[in-house]
Design a protein around this motif. Structure first.
Motif, PDB file in Angstrom:
ATOM      1  N   GLN A 288     -95.667  55.098  41.097  1.00 24.63           N
ATOM      2  CA  GLN A 288     -95.972  54.277  42.274  1.00 24.63           C
ATOM      3  C   GLN A 288     -97.399  53.736  42.208  1.00 24.63           C
ATOM      4  O   GLN A 288     -97.644  52.571  42.527  1.00 24.63           O
ATOM      5  CB  GLN A 288     -95.779  55.094  43.551  1.00 24.63           C
ATOM      6  CG  GLN A 288     -94.331  55.411  43.844  1.00 24.63           C
ATOM      7  CD  GLN A 288     -94.177  56.438  44.950  1.00 24.63           C
ATOM      8  OE1 GLN A 288     -94.991  57.355  45.094  1.00 24.63           O
ATOM      9  NE2 GLN A 288     -93.104  56.302  45.723  1.00 24.63           N
TER      10      GLN A 288
ATOM     11  N   GLU B 109    -105.945  54.616  45.727  1.00 22.43           N
ATOM     12  CA  GLU B 109    -104.502  54.749  45.962  1.00 22.43           C
ATOM     13  C   GLU B 109    -104.143  56.177  46.380  1.00 22.43           C
ATOM     14  O   GLU B 109    -103.319  56.376  47.263  1.00 22.43           O
ATOM     15  CB  GLU B 109    -103.716  54.349  44.714  1.00 22.43           C
ATOM     16  CG  GLU B 109    -103.724  52.871  44.436  1.00 22.43           C
ATOM     17  CD  GLU B 109    -103.056  52.060  45.531  1.00 22.43           C
ATOM     18  OE1 GLU B 109    -101.950  52.433  45.975  1.00 22.43           O
ATOM     19  OE2 GLU B 109    -103.641  51.049  45.949  1.00 22.43           O
TER      20      GLU B 109
ATOM     21  N   ALA C 255     -98.282  59.925  46.394  1.00 26.59           N
ATOM     22  CA  ALA C 255     -97.779  58.882  45.499  1.00 26.59           C
ATOM     23  C   ALA C 255     -97.610  59.431  44.090  1.00 26.59           C
ATOM     24  O   ALA C 255     -98.421  60.214  43.608  1.00 26.59           O
ATOM     25  CB  ALA C 255     -98.741  57.694  45.485  1.00 26.59           C
TER      26      ALA C 255
ATOM     27  N   ASN D 174    -102.387  57.342  49.825  1.00 26.54           N
ATOM     28  CA  ASN D 174    -101.130  58.093  49.817  1.00 26.54           C
ATOM     29  C   ASN D 174    -101.242  59.201  48.768  1.00 26.54           C
ATOM     30  O   ASN D 174    -100.961  58.986  47.589  1.00 26.54           O
ATOM     31  CB  ASN D 174     -99.944  57.173  49.499  1.00 26.54           C
ATOM     32  CG  ASN D 174     -98.637  57.937  49.456  1.00 26.54           C
ATOM     33  OD1 ASN D 174     -98.585  59.137  49.732  1.00 26.54           O
ATOM     34  ND2 ASN D 174     -97.561  57.251  49.097  1.00 26.54           N
TER      35      ASN D 174
END
Length: 148
Positions: free
Chosen positions: A18, A7, A14, A11
């Motif tokens: 999130q 993740e 993030a 990004n």
């Protein structure tokens, strides 16, 4: 933990919340796992920017053969130069492999003759200018322990 890393790769900005929502975890769990990976030197979140964003338009590799001096000493001295962003001790014909960035090809003679040329122990240099980058992946890198 692998999914948290995935993740963050997708990004890097993030938030823990999130990431948690995407993985069906709590933000506290994500935060705790990230801290544990960082403490164990398994993860370090960093920003990577494009060479051109810093005004570097030339990327080259320089293979260096060393003579009459330890290759480690030569590599450490080369690594101090601001143009050198990666220095590797290698096996085979050449002892050191460098990745170098320049703003302009006009800087190459000064780099090779005046900067590299003054470093004792360099027997030969083979510069190779990058004409295209097919893949430059930063998914993994050596992480050294942080000194607090």
């Amino acid at each position: 933990m692998i999914s948290i890393i995935a993740e963050l790769r997708r990004n890097g900005r993030a938030t823990n919340q999130q990431i948690a929502e995407g993985l069906d975890l709590t933000a506290a769990t994500v935060s705790s796992r990230i801290r544990r990976m960082e403490a164990a030197n398994k993860l370090r979140v960093v920003a990577v920017s494009d060479f051109r964003a810093h005004g570097f338009n030339v990327l080259l590799e320089v293979a260096i053969e060393v003579d009459n001096r330890p290759a480690t000493d030569v590599a450490e001295e080369l690594a101090e130069l601001p143009e050198v962003f990666a220095a590797h001790l290698t096996t085979g014909r050449y002892d050191i492999d460098l990745l170098v960035v320049l703003q302009s090809i006009d800087q190459l003679p000064d780099l090779l003759l005046n900067k590299f040329g003054k470093i004792k122990g360099i027997r030969s240099m083979i510069p190779a200018i990058t004409v295209d980058i097919v893949k430059y992946q930063f998914d993994v890198a050596p992480i050294e322990a942080r000194e607090d």
